[in-house]
Design an enzyme around this catalytic site. Structure first.
Site, PDB file in Angstrom:
ATOM      1  N   HIS A 111       0.852  -1.198   0.000  1.00 57.98           N
ATOM      2  CA  HIS A 111       0.000   0.000   0.000  1.00 57.98           C
ATOM      3  C   HIS A 111       0.883   1.241   0.000  1.00 57.98           C
ATOM      4  CE1 HIS A 111      -3.572  -2.277   0.626  1.00 57.98           C
ATOM      5  NE2 HIS A 111      -3.137  -2.817   1.738  1.00 57.98           N
TER       6      HIS A 111
ATOM      7  N   SER B 237       4.320  -1.211   5.292  1.00 56.00           N
ATOM      8  CA  SER B 237       4.628  -1.004   3.878  1.00 56.00           C
ATOM      9  C   SER B 237       5.174   0.397   3.617  1.00 56.00           C
ATOM     10  CB  SER B 237       3.385  -1.278   3.028  1.00 56.00           C
ATOM     11  OG  SER B 237       2.285  -0.585   3.534  1.00 56.00           O
TER      12      SER B 237
ATOM     13  N   HIS C 220      -0.173 -10.600   1.026  1.00 58.21           N
ATOM     14  CA  HIS C 220      -1.501 -10.937   1.557  1.00 58.21           C
ATOM     15  C   HIS C 220      -1.967 -12.346   1.208  1.00 58.21           C
ATOM     16  CE1 HIS C 220      -2.027  -6.848   2.667  1.00 58.21           C
ATOM     17  NE2 HIS C 220      -2.270  -6.376   1.479  1.00 58.21           N
TER      18      HIS C 220
ATOM     19  N   THR D  94      -3.889 -11.289  10.403  1.00 58.28           N
ATOM     20  CA  THR D  94      -2.574 -11.102  11.046  1.00 58.28           C
ATOM     21  C   THR D  94      -2.371  -9.729  11.679  1.00 58.28           C
ATOM     22  OG1 THR D  94      -1.660 -10.478   8.904  1.00 58.28           O
ATOM     23  CG2 THR D  94      -1.392 -12.773   9.569  1.00 58.28           C
TER      24      THR D  94
ATOM     25  N   ASN E 237      -2.595  -2.196   8.726  1.00 58.73           N
ATOM     26  CA  ASN E 237      -1.700  -2.191   9.895  1.00 58.73           C
ATOM     27  C   ASN E 237      -1.325  -0.771  10.296  1.00 58.73           C
ATOM     28  OD1 ASN E 237       1.334  -1.721   9.095  1.00 58.73           O
ATOM     29  ND2 ASN E 237       0.421  -2.850   7.410  1.00 58.73           N
TER      30      ASN E 237
ATOM     31  N   GLU F  17      -6.246 -10.370   2.479  1.00 59.78           N
ATOM     32  CA  GLU F  17      -5.722 -11.501   3.287  1.00 59.78           C
ATOM     33  C   GLU F  17      -6.877 -12.384   3.762  1.00 59.78           C
ATOM     34  OE1 GLU F  17      -3.129 -10.564   6.709  1.00 59.78           O
ATOM     35  OE2 GLU F  17      -4.209 -12.177   7.726  1.00 59.78           O
TER      36      GLU F  17
HETATM   37  S1  SF4 Z   1       2.755  -7.334   8.629  1.00 60.21           S
HETATM   38 FE1  SF4 Z   1       3.377  -9.350   9.388  1.00 60.21          FE
HETATM   39  S2  SF4 Z   1       2.027 -10.772   8.272  1.00 60.21           S
HETATM   40 FE2  SF4 Z   1       1.958  -8.839   7.179  1.00 60.21          FE
HETATM   41  S3  SF4 Z   1       3.528  -9.017   5.618  1.00 60.21           S
HETATM   42 FE3  SF4 Z   1       4.481  -8.018   7.386  1.00 60.21          FE
HETATM   43  S4  SF4 Z   1       5.416  -9.697   8.546  1.00 60.21           S
HETATM   44 FE4  SF4 Z   1       3.939 -10.613   7.145  1.00 60.21          FE
END
Ligand code: SF4
Length: 281
Positions: free
Chosen positions: A40, A261, A72, A161, A219, A124
């Protein structure tokens, strides 16, 4: 003014791994597209476009015969379809996401009705759903449990996750009120978990928090929520251009963190811009 950057701000393990896989494939001279934007982050996506790697929404859109699967993950039928259409697949599904897919599958095969705690429209979650033949129930908060009848059922729970631990735990507790049996597998990402803890600690000792990352990044939004929950004035920005000088007037400590990201150079640019405000004051 003290500016503190969270120790783990920027690319997570899974994203870094995927970007390394892309770079290695480019070095080998492979030509390919990614199924959906690799991360992203518009800057990274544009940079890849310049190298000939486009983000496509479907296999039919791809003008290359190699397709790259992002962190994802995808439902298994997407990989099967790609192979049946003659595509070579480079699969960069994050191993932590892969574990969530496998855990859900195992519960499903053992006769549990799978509940995924997460967002229905997140790629995901769609990927995990595909691993249980689309039979799972997706619940995003403990309040939503009342919309389902789990009475007397065997429920297997996995979690997106990047979800918050309290949401996962509270949802499991609500399901336990009626279900006959509940088996919960904590498939949360430990990288995300640690990042949320560090963000909470940093927010507690900061007057203002800046969270850097895509507005559509789950996230990053979680980090923003975690920061606000500490009672700290918090702002979510994608780039240094969005920062406003007045946010930092009279402020002694600024904390900066970033989603999984977010490239490290954008985090540094944000810190530099904040420093430049103090010189202007
Ligand atoms: S946030 Fe965690 S689950 Fe998602 S890509 Fe990164 S390491 Fe993997």
């Amino acid at each position: 003014m003290i500016i503190e950057i969270a120790e783990d701000a920027g690319f997570c393990y899974g994203v870094q791994r995927a970007l390394n896989m892309i770079n290695r494939a480019l070095e080998r001279g492979e030509t390919f597209n990614t199924l959906g934007p690799i991360i992203h982050n518009p800057v990274v996506v544009k940079d890849l476009e310049k190298k000939g790697v486009k983000a496509v929404n479907s296999l039919d859109e791809s003008d290359k015969k190699t397709i790259f699967i992002r962190t994802h993950g995808v439902p298994p039928e997407v990989i099967e379809e790609a192979k049946s259409k003659g595509f070579k697949v480079i699969d960069a599904t994050c191993p932590i996401v892969y574990n969530a897919q496998l855990s859900a599958r195992k519960l499903y095969e053992e006769g549990y009705l799978v509940v995924i705690v997460g967002k229905k429209d997140h790629p995901e979650v769609k990927g995990i759903m595909g691993h249980v033949d689309n039979s799972a129930v997706v619940i995003n908060s403990p309040d939503e449990v009342k919309n389902y009848n789990f009475e007397g059922k065997k429920i297997g729970v996995v979690v997106q996750t990047t979800s918050r631990f309290d949401v996962f735990g509270d949802t499991v507790r609500e399901i336990l009120r009626t279900a006959k049996e509940v088996r919960a597998v904590n498939t949360r990402c430990y990288v995300t978990e640690r990042r949320q803890e560090i963000t909470a600690e940093l927010a507690k000792r900061s007057d203002v928090m800046i969270i850097v990352g895509g507005k559509n990044s789950s996230n990053t939004r979680r980090l923003f929520e975690v920061s606000k929950m500490q009672g700290t004035r918090s702002y979510h920005v994608e780039s240094p251009e969005e920062l406003k000088k007045e946010w930092f007037e009279g402020v002694e400590r600024v904390g900066i963190t970033a989603g999984a990201s977010t490239p490290p150079w954008i985090v540094n640019q944000v810190a530099e811009k904040i420093k430049s405000f103090t010189k202007e004051v």
